[in-house]
Design a protein around this motif. Structure first.
Motif, PDB file in Angstrom:
ATOM      1  N   LEU A   8      75.498 -30.994 -46.318  1.00  0.00           N
ATOM      2  CA  LEU A   8      76.937 -31.224 -46.401  1.00  0.00           C
ATOM      3  C   LEU A   8      77.616 -31.083 -45.042  1.00  0.00           C
ATOM      4  O   LEU A   8      78.640 -31.722 -44.775  1.00  0.00           O
ATOM      5  N   SER A   9      77.064 -30.238 -44.191  1.00  0.00           N
ATOM      6  CA  SER A   9      77.683 -30.006 -42.880  1.00  0.00           C
ATOM      7  C   SER A   9      77.483 -31.180 -41.924  1.00  0.00           C
ATOM      8  O   SER A   9      78.213 -31.317 -40.944  1.00  0.00           O
ATOM      9  N   GLN A  10      76.496 -32.024 -42.208  1.00  0.00           N
ATOM     10  CA  GLN A  10      76.222 -33.171 -41.338  1.00  0.00           C
ATOM     11  C   GLN A  10      77.236 -34.288 -41.587  1.00  0.00           C
ATOM     12  O   GLN A  10      77.731 -34.458 -42.702  1.00  0.00           O
ATOM     13  N   SER A  11      77.514 -35.048 -40.543  1.00  0.00           N
ATOM     14  CA  SER A  11      78.372 -36.221 -40.699  1.00  0.00           C
ATOM     15  C   SER A  11      77.645 -37.274 -41.513  1.00  0.00           C
ATOM     16  O   SER A  11      76.409 -37.386 -41.470  1.00  0.00           O
ATOM     17  N   CYS A  12      78.390 -38.050 -42.297  1.00  0.00           N
ATOM     18  CA  CYS A  12      77.791 -39.094 -43.137  1.00  0.00           C
ATOM     19  C   CYS A  12      77.119 -40.144 -42.265  1.00  0.00           C
ATOM     20  O   CYS A  12      77.697 -40.643 -41.292  1.00  0.00           O
ATOM     21  N   ARG A  13      75.892 -40.508 -42.617  1.00  0.00           N
ATOM     22  CA  ARG A  13      75.104 -41.492 -41.862  1.00  0.00           C
ATOM     23  C   ARG A  13      75.127 -42.820 -42.609  1.00  0.00           C
ATOM     24  O   ARG A  13      74.537 -42.957 -43.671  1.00  0.00           O
ATOM     25  N   SER A  14      75.800 -43.776 -42.064  1.00  0.00           N
ATOM     26  CA  SER A  14      75.998 -45.063 -42.733  1.00  0.00           C
ATOM     27  C   SER A  14      74.673 -45.781 -42.984  1.00  0.00           C
ATOM     28  O   SER A  14      73.851 -45.931 -42.072  1.00  0.00           O
ATOM     29  N   GLY A  15      74.465 -46.206 -44.234  1.00  0.00           N
ATOM     30  CA  GLY A  15      73.280 -46.980 -44.592  1.00  0.00           C
ATOM     31  C   GLY A  15      71.980 -46.205 -44.585  1.00  0.00           C
ATOM     32  O   GLY A  15      70.902 -46.810 -44.661  1.00  0.00           O
ATOM     33  N   TRP A  16      72.031 -44.894 -44.530  1.00  0.00           N
ATOM     34  CA  TRP A  16      70.823 -44.065 -44.390  1.00  0.00           C
ATOM     35  C   TRP A  16      69.815 -44.300 -45.526  1.00  0.00           C
ATOM     36  O   TRP A  16      68.644 -44.572 -45.279  1.00  0.00           O
ATOM     37  N   SER A  17      70.251 -44.180 -46.764  1.00  0.00           N
ATOM     38  CA  SER A  17      69.326 -44.297 -47.897  1.00  0.00           C
ATOM     39  C   SER A  17      68.757 -45.704 -48.027  1.00  0.00           C
ATOM     40  O   SER A  17      67.550 -45.889 -48.238  1.00  0.00           O
ATOM     41  N   VAL A  18      69.603 -46.722 -47.891  1.00  0.00           N
ATOM     42  CA  VAL A  18      69.152 -48.107 -48.047  1.00  0.00           C
ATOM     43  C   VAL A  18      68.122 -48.474 -46.991  1.00  0.00           C
ATOM     44  O   VAL A  18      67.120 -49.142 -47.284  1.00  0.00           O
ATOM     45  N   GLU A  19      68.344 -48.048 -45.770  1.00  0.00           N
ATOM     46  CA  GLU A  19      67.396 -48.370 -44.701  1.00  0.00           C
ATOM     47  C   GLU A  19      66.007 -47.838 -45.003  1.00  0.00           C
ATOM     48  O   GLU A  19      65.000 -48.489 -44.689  1.00  0.00           O
ATOM     49  N   ARG A  20      65.911 -46.678 -45.594  1.00  0.00           N
ATOM     50  CA  ARG A  20      64.606 -46.084 -45.900  1.00  0.00           C
ATOM     51  C   ARG A  20      63.979 -46.684 -47.149  1.00  0.00           C
ATOM     52  O   ARG A  20      62.755 -46.772 -47.252  1.00  0.00           O
ATOM     53  N   VAL A  21      64.799 -47.111 -48.091  1.00  0.00           N
ATOM     54  CA  VAL A  21      64.257 -47.786 -49.273  1.00  0.00           C
ATOM     55  C   VAL A  21      63.680 -49.139 -48.886  1.00  0.00           C
ATOM     56  O   VAL A  21      62.652 -49.576 -49.440  1.00  0.00           O
ATOM     57  N   ARG A  22      64.296 -49.814 -47.961  1.00  0.00           N
ATOM     58  CA  ARG A  22      63.810 -51.129 -47.510  1.00  0.00           C
ATOM     59  C   ARG A  22      62.382 -51.062 -46.978  1.00  0.00           C
ATOM     60  O   ARG A  22      61.647 -52.053 -47.030  1.00  0.00           O
ATOM     61  N   LYS A  23      61.987 -49.922 -46.441  1.00  0.00           N
ATOM     62  CA  LYS A  23      60.649 -49.781 -45.859  1.00  0.00           C
ATOM     63  C   LYS A  23      59.572 -49.548 -46.917  1.00  0.00           C
ATOM     64  O   LYS A  23      58.382 -49.535 -46.606  1.00  0.00           O
ATOM     65  N   LEU A  24      59.977 -49.349 -48.167  1.00  0.00           N
ATOM     66  CA  LEU A  24      59.040 -49.118 -49.273  1.00  0.00           C
ATOM     67  C   LEU A  24      58.868 -50.405 -50.052  1.00  0.00           C
ATOM     68  O   LEU A  24      59.839 -50.970 -50.549  1.00  0.00           O
ATOM     69  N   SER A  25      57.659 -50.875 -50.168  1.00  0.00           N
ATOM     70  CA  SER A  25      57.420 -52.206 -50.736  1.00  0.00           C
ATOM     71  C   SER A  25      57.940 -52.351 -52.164  1.00  0.00           C
ATOM     72  O   SER A  25      58.678 -53.292 -52.471  1.00  0.00           O
ATOM     73  N   THR A  26      57.585 -51.423 -53.049  1.00  0.00           N
ATOM     74  CA  THR A  26      58.002 -51.556 -54.448  1.00  0.00           C
ATOM     75  C   THR A  26      59.457 -51.151 -54.677  1.00  0.00           C
ATOM     76  O   THR A  26      60.228 -51.913 -55.269  1.00  0.00           O
TER      77      THR A  26
END
Length: 382
Positions: free
Chosen positions: A96-114
């Motif tokens: 919670l203390s970290q600044s929000c990272r735009s697109g963080w979750s989507v970028e990592r999901v894209r690297k997973l094939s399924t």
């Protein structure tokens, strides 16, 4: 007195002598009296034995039945130590203390094939969207008229309003793993908070938080207590059958369903929800369909899979959030005595008997997302 063998006869002159026979006032012999005393003692003894037998029988029943009634309390599986809970709270606070990272979750999901197949799905149903090739819950085939009536009653079909361009989201599962974690104040700090069905916040704020941005539900699972809709922005219907759309239209327009229609729900449904028409949405069935397809790759089953609302909420969050955190996820099937839900005493062994969902396949998918850093697990069970 003339004495004969075994008899004695009193002469008239012997009136003052003591008779040899027992007195008339005592009609029983000493032997008879002794036997009578023994009989009374025997009866008393039998009564005492009967009382003792009843006491022993009741004691045996108590020894057998009382533990059975108390077994739910005795067999509770403790989720973790206070040190583990403190570590989870520190991890949550750091996120919670970290600044929000735009697109963080989507970028990592894209690297997973399924799991990458779960991206770019329209979240809520609106005119012109929806798969009409499959029946509910995987599509809308046969529900054209019901969809049209429901959408006509909804003034808004977009995402909840918000000024932030980067969103941190918490998907709050119903799992018993959430119990005792004290994450409620942390959960309330997220920009979007997603819950499922009738998982309560009232009375569970310490562990589950008090705010709700989106509550996914179907008619039979909608909260029946009006207070549960307090601090709720959107109630989103997940369509499992065409009748669910008629129910939503009824709730929004305040026009009751017919008694005949209500007979087709598998349990009683509520007639009203204390929200305005602009607070309702319909989840796009394509989320259900594509999530089921992905889960098939993890389970190997050929049948069309029906995902749980929990995994549907995670996939929905990936569409609208930059960072996704999970709380209350994972079924601890290794410990049948563990709590199934954080808000009731039902145990994990109840989940083993259901055949509708493949929770093992869902757990594999969630663990892959956590391992890739695409989502964060606040309760540490994944």
């Amino acid at each position: 007195m003339v004495t004969l063998k075994h008899l004695s006869v009193k002469d008239k002159g012997d009136e003052n002598n003591v008779p040899l026979l027992p007195e008339a006032s005592s009609s029983e012999s000493p032997t008879t009296q002794h036997r009578r005393a023994e009989s009374i003692e025997f009866i008393v003894s039998r009564r005492n034995n009967l009382i003792l037998s009843i006491v022993l029988l009741v004691s045996c029943y108590c020894a057998l039945l009382v533990p059975a009634y108390l077994s739910n309390q005795e067999q509770i599986w403790i989720n973790g130590s206070s040190m583990e809970t403190l570590a989870l709270l520190n991890h949550s606070a750091a996120l919670l203390s970290q600044s929000c990272r735009s697109g963080w979750s989507v970028e990592r999901v894209r690297k997973l094939s399924t799991p990458a197949r779960l991206l770019k799905i329209p979240v809520f149903l609106k005119n012109g969207t929806g798969d009409w090739t499959l029946p509910p819950p995987l599509g809308l085939l046969g529900s054209e008229e019901s969809v049209s009536l429901a959408l006509r009653a909804l003034p808004h079909t977009g995402l909840p309003s918000g000024t932030k361009t980067c969103r941190k989201c918490a998907v709050v599962g119903s799992g018993g793993i959430l119990h005792g974690k004290n994450l409620g104040p942390h959960i309330d700090q997220y920009d979007i908070i997603i819950r499922m069905n009738n998982a309560p916040v009232l009375g569970f704020e310490r562990d589950a938080g008090s705010r709700t941005t989106i509550r996914l539900m179907y008619p039979e699972g909608a909260p029946s207590i009006s207070e549960e809709y307090k601090n709720t922005e959107v109630a989103a219907l997940v369509v499992f059958k065409s009748l669910d759309l008629a129910w939503l239209t009824s709730v929004v327009t305040k026009v009751p369903l017919s008694w005949w229609s209500k007979l087709w729900f598998w349990r009683d449904v509520i007639d009203s929800i204390p929200l305005q028409p602009e607070n309702f949405r319909i989840v796009n069935p394509e989320i259900m369909y594509r999530t089921g397809q992905v889960l098939q790759t993890y389970s190997g089953q050929q049948k069309k899979m029906v995902p749980t609302l929990g995994i549907i909420a995670v996939v929905l969050a990936l569409q609208v959030c930059d960072e996704v955190s999970l709380a209350g996820f994972a079924y601890d099937l290794q410990h049948p005595g563990a709590l199934l839900h954080y808000y009731e005493s039902l145990r994990m062994d109840a989940m083993m008997t259901q055949v509708v969902h493949d929770v093992s396949a869902e757990t594999i998918l969630l663990r892959e997302l956590v391992k890739a850093g695409a989502v964060q697990d606040l309760t540490g069970a994944l």
